[in-house]
Design an enzyme around this catalytic site. Sequence first.
Site, PDB file in Angstrom:
ATOM      1  N   LEU A  56       0.850  -1.199   0.000  1.00  0.00           N
ATOM      2  CA  LEU A  56       0.000   0.000   0.000  1.00  0.00           C
ATOM      3  C   LEU A  56       0.881   1.242   0.000  1.00  0.00           C
ATOM      4  CD1 LEU A  56      -2.896   1.248   0.422  1.00  0.00           C
ATOM      5  CD2 LEU A  56      -2.424   1.127   2.874  1.00  0.00           C
ATOM      6  N   HIS A 123       0.606  -5.336   1.250  1.00  0.00           N
ATOM      7  CA  HIS A 123      -0.553  -5.606   0.397  1.00  0.00           C
ATOM      8  C   HIS A 123      -0.148  -6.387  -0.864  1.00  0.00           C
ATOM      9  CE1 HIS A 123      -4.491  -3.866  -1.550  1.00  0.00           C
ATOM     10  NE2 HIS A 123      -4.506  -5.165  -1.439  1.00  0.00           N
ATOM     11  N   ASP A 249      15.695   6.156  12.707  1.00  0.00           N
ATOM     12  CA  ASP A 249      14.613   6.015  11.725  1.00  0.00           C
ATOM     13  C   ASP A 249      13.343   6.677  12.264  1.00  0.00           C
ATOM     14  OD1 ASP A 249      12.633   5.200   9.940  1.00  0.00           O
ATOM     15  OD2 ASP A 249      13.625   3.283   9.566  1.00  0.00           O
ATOM     16  N   ASP A 290      11.290  -2.046   7.958  1.00  0.00           N
ATOM     17  CA  ASP A 290      12.561  -2.788   7.913  1.00  0.00           C
ATOM     18  C   ASP A 290      12.476  -3.949   6.925  1.00  0.00           C
ATOM     19  OD1 ASP A 290      13.627  -1.223   9.955  1.00  0.00           O
ATOM     20  OD2 ASP A 290      13.048  -2.637  11.534  1.00  0.00           O
ATOM     21  N   ASP A 305      20.462  -8.810   8.325  1.00  0.00           N
ATOM     22  CA  ASP A 305      20.229  -7.778   7.310  1.00  0.00           C
ATOM     23  C   ASP A 305      19.012  -8.185   6.473  1.00  0.00           C
ATOM     24  OD1 ASP A 305      20.275  -6.086   5.126  1.00  0.00           O
ATOM     25  OD2 ASP A 305      22.450  -6.219   4.833  1.00  0.00           O
TER      26      ASP A 305
HETATM   27 CA    CA Z   1      13.557   0.970   9.632  1.00  0.00          CA
END
Ligand code: CA
Length: 322
Positions: A56, A123, A249, A290, A305
């Site tokens: 989305l 989505h 972040d 993430d 990672d």
């Molecule tokens: Ca992040």
Amino acid sequence: MTVFSFPWRLLLRTFLPPLHRFVFALAATTLLFGASAHADSGYTKTRYPIVLVHGLFGFDSFLGVDYFYGIPSALSQDGARVFVAQVSAANSTEVRGEQLLAQVKNIMAITGASKVNLISHSHGGPTIRYVAGVAPQLVASVTSIGGVNKGSRVADILRGAVPAGTLSETLVNNAAKAFVALINLGSGGTSLPQMPTAALNSLSTAGSLDFNRRFPQALPTGCGSGAELVNGVRYFSWAGTQLVTNILDISDGALGIMSLVFGEANDGLVSACSSRLGTHLGDYRQNHLDEVNQVVGLRDWFSVDPVTLYRQQANRLKLLGL
Ligand code: CA
């Protein structure tokens, strides 16, 4: 749809004066030679092309920044043929699915491949399940990451806050369309139809249940794994269950607040159980952004990672002959 390649020549011609251009070209050539040597490993060299499908408010790339941040290049440098689909940023699963189906057929025509490997976020989960449901002969595998496969509590609350047929629904729809217009401006997706409330309906628990009745392939009955192989298509999933993963972040705070409505393990937008599909490969210290290595690579630097997971999945598909 983006075939993963970078417009180096245009960039050079536009921004660099002649001497710098020469030095830059020399450095780029060295890098390319390095990349070619690296490509020999074949670690991600799947038999069928990989198609990445956004969620989305998503896009293929926005002002040159990948939605799947750094992931197309990480897959292609070791041999995968990678395509990044662009479907409506906000619309129903069925509308997005039909758009994706058309792009899959284009990719097959371009590459000569008889199938594709579909990998998606959010989505994108139901979106690729739609294509695998209506055209299983074109799909080698479905991999759903943080997929909204059994709805999202956040979508339920938003839908409850803006009941159908009310003035508030019109206002919210228009505001969301304006937001999507901005996304499209930066990603070149302006020709795609947008209907934010249709997206919300698809992502709600009720909308997902309705979709799942028609497309039940590989869904588990509870919170475990589902069938891995259905109608010749292999199904996989993984998910995030951590909220705040990187203090740099700015998106972590919002995801952390939204996570409070779940009352169960979730990634800020999708519960861990909702994300399950086919063979569940694991839950990771990642939030919803993430999972696509956003924002710009800011994730838990002490955990796996996110890009590595995509590479491992490509290798898994390769070893399965897909
Ligand atoms: Ca992040």
